[in-house]
Design an enzyme around this catalytic site. Structure first.
Site, mmCIF file in Angstrom:
data_model
loop_
_atom_site.group_PDB
_atom_site.id
_atom_site.type_symbol
_atom_site.label_atom_id
_atom_site.label_comp_id
_atom_site.label_asym_id
_atom_site.label_seq_id
_atom_site.Cartn_x
_atom_site.Cartn_y
_atom_site.Cartn_z
ATOM 1 N N ASP A 202 33.797 -50.336 11.444
ATOM 2 C CA ASP A 202 32.763 -49.381 11.844
ATOM 3 C C ASP A 202 32.249 -48.600 10.635
ATOM 4 O O ASP A 202 33.023 -48.184 9.782
ATOM 5 C CB ASP A 202 33.361 -48.416 12.874
ATOM 6 C CG ASP A 202 32.322 -47.491 13.449
ATOM 7 O OD1 ASP A 202 31.504 -47.976 14.243
ATOM 8 O OD2 ASP A 202 32.319 -46.291 13.107
ATOM 9 N N GLU A 256 30.204 -53.430 9.556
ATOM 10 C CA GLU A 256 28.973 -52.827 10.060
ATOM 11 C C GLU A 256 28.320 -52.136 8.878
ATOM 12 O O GLU A 256 28.679 -51.018 8.506
ATOM 13 C CB GLU A 256 29.273 -51.805 11.171
ATOM 14 C CG GLU A 256 27.995 -51.359 11.847
ATOM 15 C CD GLU A 256 28.010 -49.934 12.397
ATOM 16 O OE1 GLU A 256 27.085 -49.589 13.134
ATOM 17 O OE2 GLU A 256 28.924 -49.162 12.065
HETATM 18 C C1 NOJ Z 1 28.758 -47.215 14.651
HETATM 19 C C2 NOJ Z 1 29.105 -47.533 16.063
HETATM 20 O O1 NOJ Z 1 28.562 -48.796 16.387
HETATM 21 C C3 NOJ Z 1 28.557 -46.418 16.913
HETATM 22 O O2 NOJ Z 1 28.622 -46.705 18.281
HETATM 23 C C4 NOJ Z 1 29.306 -45.155 16.583
HETATM 24 O O3 NOJ Z 1 28.748 -44.079 17.309
HETATM 25 C C5 NOJ Z 1 29.222 -44.848 15.085
HETATM 26 N N1 NOJ Z 1 29.441 -45.994 14.250
HETATM 27 C C6 NOJ Z 1 30.247 -43.814 14.727
HETATM 28 O O4 NOJ Z 1 31.533 -44.374 14.874
#
Ligand code: NOJ
Length: 531
Positions: A202, A256
């Protein structure tokens, strides 16, 4: 599972489960692991190679589980560690790999370290605690804003402030502290030891900050940034790669990484770092032939330079569902435009036709493909959720100006003709009254349904030797038509021209919609055998 296909991540079809909204077995309105286990057969029949679980750890749910209180357990609303172990084993028996979501940038205020830091100064260096500015320290330490709206700092009882790039319930870790690095490598081992095949990371580009925490400089380029894409970050992922490579056949690391610059993006995919990263450029790309072709070319060039496979993503739990986006005048996605596009006029029939065509495009491109739960059903965004039902912190932190992401997180409809569509209780977000047409039950035996298209396409993608990883070559095509070949005699043609075009010669393997004699209608894709 065999380790013979240790490079599975190069061309896998990966299904994203958002645990709260996939399937609710115990009837409390929230999805759970028992619900997933009962539907592994559905996922096998859909034809996916792996499941990525959004966070399943204990969490106060300030950000739907992306606020993790304990990285080594399962939230009681989802189940137990034993159930997770059973799920992993059952999925493996069906040849489905398991990827879990690790959140390294921040934790939860309920995490033991943060709770300890509130009273024990020696724990504060694991986070970003600072004195405030102003005569009495009453102003935040710098001018950073939270990505969710409002300030990125919250003050604690003794007067210091802590940094949170997201919600106040999500304090950022200090990755300059070796204890944080050791802790996460240990968390990776904890899950890899339990058979998890890969990790989705993440907010992967944000973890390292400029320790000076300077004010935001509007004149500086967007990245590197005081809190994004800093060069030092690559050391963190080299360490993670060593952990992943320590397991027989390796384990996959998928980042991500939201970065505008494809060259900086590709740095994360060097052979000793992450295996893959989400292609947000493609996800945000408008339904436009030139824009898509540019995106495909840039993606493949950037990945080729580091030998990594591309990924193709149309939707996830953070963005407006693409059936809805593609039914609008503005078909691209950008987070900061969500609020202006909310409730824009939408032609769902058009959006669905384009989504079907887009599915065949993504599944034919080189690399791996992601399917966000419900996209295989053609679910639209739910835009009319009542304010009282909305739970995304973005909604509250922007004072309701930005509707947030709840509209793509509504629980899936499984069967029946009225909410809760096969679940025992109303879901944590209300399901629309007109979703009977989109249930799994309604679509399963309908050859023209989105579900049938996804099943056929994923089965063909698996069977066709030229698909997945490997080269592609563009074919000459009329204006605003994308045509390319894969392998030995496979072609994909996507008509974005707004009118019918001649169908190239070849035997039709699969079409996203009805063909018109020798013509390929607008917003339709076709897979062909051309030799
Ligand atoms: C990316 C995640 O996909 C999202 O859902 C989340 O709110 C943020 N990172 C913070 O963790």
């Amino acid at each position: 599972m065999s380790t013979a296909d240790a490079r599975w991540w190069r061309d896998a079809a990966i299904y994203q489960i958002y645990p709260r909204s996939f399937a609710d077995d115990n009837g409390d309105g929230v999805g759970d692991l028992a619900g997933v286990r009962a539907r592994l057969g559905y996922l096998r029949d859909l034809g996916v190679d792996a499941i990525w679980f959004s966070p399943w750890f204990p969490s106060p749910m300030a950000d739907a589980g992306y606020d993790v209180a304990d990285y080594r357990d399962i939230d009681p609303s989802f189940g137990t560690l034993d159930e997770a172990a059973a799920l992993i084993a059952e999925a493996h028996a069906l040849d489905i790999r398991i990827i879990i979501d690790i959140v390294p940038n921040h934790t939860s205020t309920a995490h033991a370290w943060f709770q300890r830091a509130l009273t024990d100064a020696s724990y504060r260096d694991r986070f970003w605690f600072r004195d405030g500015r102003g005569a009495a320290g009453e102003l935040p330490p710098n001018d950073w804003g939270s990505i969710f709206g409002g300030p990125a700092w919250t003050r604690v009882a003794d007067g210091q402030w802590y940094l949170h790039l997201f919600d106040a319930g999500q304090p950022d870790f200090n990755w300059d502290n070796p204890l944080v690095r050791e802790e996460f490598e240990d968390v990776l081992r904890f899950w890899f030891d339990r058979g998890v095949d890969g990790i989705r990371i993440d907010s992967a580009a944000m973890v390292v900050k400029d320790p000076a925490l300077p004010d935001f400089d509007p004149a500086s380029p967007p990245d590197p940034h005081p809190w994004n894409d800093r060069d030092e970050i690559h050391d963190v992922y080299r360490g993670w790669r060593r952990v992943a490579d320590g397991y027989p056949g390796g384990r996959a690391l998928i980042g991500e990484v939201w970065l505008a610059d494809p060259q900086r993006f590709a740095l994360y995919l060097r052979p000793d770092e992450l295996h893959a990263a989400f292609n947000f450029d493609f996800l945000g790309c408008p339904w436009d032939a030139k824009a898509l072709r540019r995106c495909v070319d840039e993606t493949l060039d950037a990945h080729a330079a580091v030998g990594a496979p591309a990924t193709w993503v149309l939707s996830n739990h953070d963005v407006t569902r693409h059936v809805t986006r593609y039914g609008r005048t503005e078909t691209g996605f950008e987070h900061h435009l969500r609020q202006t596009r909310h409730l824009a006029p939408t032609d769902l029939a058009l959006g669905t036709r384009r989504a079907r065509a887009a599915a065949l495009l993504t599944m034919a491109l080189p690399g791996s493909v992601y399917v966000y739960q419900g996209e295989e059903l053609g679910l639209p965004e739910v835009e009319d959720l009542p304010a009282a039902a909305r739970q995304d912190p973005i909604f509250a932190r922007t004072g309701g100006a930005d509707p947030g992401r709840d509209g793509c997180r509504v629980p899936l409809p499984w069967s029946g003709t009225a909410p809760p569509y096969g679940s025992g209780a109303p879901g944590w977000l209300p399901q629309p009254a007109d979703w009977a047409q989109w249930t799994v039950q309604a679509q399963t035996d309908d050859p023209s349904s989105m579900l049938s298209l996804y099943r056929r396409a994923l089965a063909l993608r698996r069977a066709e030797p030229g698909l997945g990883d490997g080269p592609m070559a563009w074919l000459d095509a009329p204006a605003d038509v994308l045509a390319f070949t894969r392998g030995d005699g496979f072609a994909c043609v996507v008509n974005l021209s707004g009118g019918p075009v001649d169908l190239p010669a070849g035997a039709v393997l699969l079409a996203s919609g009805p063909l018109d004699g020798g013509l390929l209608p607008a917003d339709t894709s076709v897979w062909l055998r051309v030799s």
